[in-house]
Design an enzyme around this catalytic site. Structure first.
Site, PDB file in Angstrom:
ATOM      1  N   SER A  93     -23.396 -34.860 -33.669  1.00 19.53           N
ATOM      2  CA  SER A  93     -22.915 -34.046 -34.777  1.00 19.53           C
ATOM      3  C   SER A  93     -21.411 -33.764 -34.652  1.00 19.53           C
ATOM      4  O   SER A  93     -20.613 -34.705 -34.598  1.00 19.53           O
ATOM      5  CB  SER A  93     -23.743 -32.757 -34.857  1.00 19.53           C
ATOM      6  OG  SER A  93     -23.550 -32.085 -36.075  1.00 19.53           O
ATOM      7  N   ASP A 194     -31.642 -36.614 -42.552  1.00 15.92           N
ATOM      8  CA  ASP A 194     -30.865 -35.613 -41.814  1.00 15.92           C
ATOM      9  C   ASP A 194     -30.530 -34.495 -42.798  1.00 15.92           C
ATOM     10  O   ASP A 194     -29.874 -34.735 -43.806  1.00 15.92           O
ATOM     11  CB  ASP A 194     -29.588 -36.265 -41.263  1.00 15.92           C
ATOM     12  CG  ASP A 194     -28.783 -35.340 -40.357  1.00 15.92           C
ATOM     13  OD1 ASP A 194     -28.782 -34.114 -40.588  1.00 15.92           O
ATOM     14  OD2 ASP A 194     -28.134 -35.856 -39.431  1.00 15.92           O
ATOM     15  N   HIS A 224     -31.839 -34.321 -37.746  1.00 15.69           N
ATOM     16  CA  HIS A 224     -30.466 -34.223 -37.264  1.00 15.69           C
ATOM     17  C   HIS A 224     -30.345 -34.219 -35.736  1.00 15.69           C
ATOM     18  O   HIS A 224     -29.564 -34.971 -35.158  1.00 15.69           O
ATOM     19  CB  HIS A 224     -29.790 -32.971 -37.834  1.00 15.69           C
ATOM     20  CG  HIS A 224     -28.359 -32.840 -37.421  1.00 15.69           C
ATOM     21  ND1 HIS A 224     -27.403 -33.765 -37.783  1.00 15.69           N
ATOM     22  CD2 HIS A 224     -27.721 -31.904 -36.656  1.00 15.69           C
ATOM     23  CE1 HIS A 224     -26.234 -33.408 -37.276  1.00 15.69           C
ATOM     24  NE2 HIS A 224     -26.396 -32.290 -36.583  1.00 15.69           N
TER      25      HIS A 224
END
Length: 259
Positions: A93, A194, A224
């Protein structure tokens, strides 16, 4: 302020090949610890730092910004380069964006990059109003636990400090402009489903980097936080194979040092 259980940083002294792992926004090392353990068990030197303002309470994060988060991983990268002959940077991320900036700025000091669901932009109409709303509202709902695997939990904040979110937005804009400076081998793994970072962010990264050695992997069974999800083993195996291809000698196992 005490660190949340499971959110502690992790280090392992292994061989001549080192890996720096960067966790995500409002998250903690816990989301990457199984990945770090997988690498450490195979004899690599591993560094998984806790980013400033993370892993305690959201009020602490309110006082930090991208400069603090980036400075931490930059220090860890420099330390690994002193210890290891080859160094790779991994990230999830926002950690993916941190990894990409390290690659852009450090050039040949980074031998390869692995990113999982990398963030490239703060999405939604509310993102445009952050410069104003961060002075009026302190937090918004968090984005933790986007995991398909039942029973899996992420140690992360339930609230997002808007000052930090504004800083993240500025950071993503800056990194996007630096992506053409990324030339290292790149392994990018992303989840079509996601609910935090859309696939468009991965597509943007792939379209802007200057790397010639690029591999894209779809994580069909995960959301995610894929490093804690159904595709975790695939991430671990693919990333270790990536290192093995670029640095065939991974050194001997060392002793573990936590904290």
């Amino acid at each position: 302020m005490p660190v949340l259980p499971g959110a502690e940083p992790f280090r392992h002294e292994g061989g001549e090949v080192g890996v720096l792992l960067c966790h995500g926004f409002t998250g903690s090392p816990q989301s990457l610890r199984p990945w770090a353990d997988h690498l450490a068990e195979r004899g690599l030197t591993v560094s998984l730092p806790l980013l400033p303002g993370h892993g305690t309470r959201w009020e602490d994060m309110q006082l930090t910004g991208w400069q603090d988060w980036y400075a931490e991983v930059d220090r860890e990268l420099r330390a690994l380069r002193e210890r290891c002959s080859r160094v790779f940077v991994f990230g999830l991320s926002m950690g993916g964006a941190l990894a990409l900036r390290l690659a852009a700025k450090h050039g040949e000091a980074v031998d390869g990059i692995v990113v999982v669901n990398p963030g490239n932009k703060v999405h939604g109409l509310a993102a445009r109003t952050l410069p104003l709303t961060r002075h009026l509202v302190r937090t918004t709902k968090g984005v933790c636990d986007d995991i398909a695997r039942e029973g899996s939990h992420e140690v992360a904040y339930a609230r997002v400090p808007l000052h930090a979110a504004h800083s993240l937005r500025q950071f993503f804009k800056m990194v996007d402009g630096e992506l053409p400076q990324v030339t290292q081998p790149l392994l990018l793994l992303h989840s079509p489903q996601d609910h935090v970072v859309p696939p468009a962010d991965s597509a943007r990264v792939l379209s802007r980097v200057s790397s010639h050695d690029v591999t894209e992997v779809l994580l069909e069974q995960s959301y995610h936080v894929a490093t804690l999800d159904h595709d975790a083993k695939r991430i671990f195996d693919e990333s270790y194979a990536f290192i093995g291809r670029l640095a065939p000698s991974v050194g001997k196992k060392g002793s573990t040092a936590g904290g």
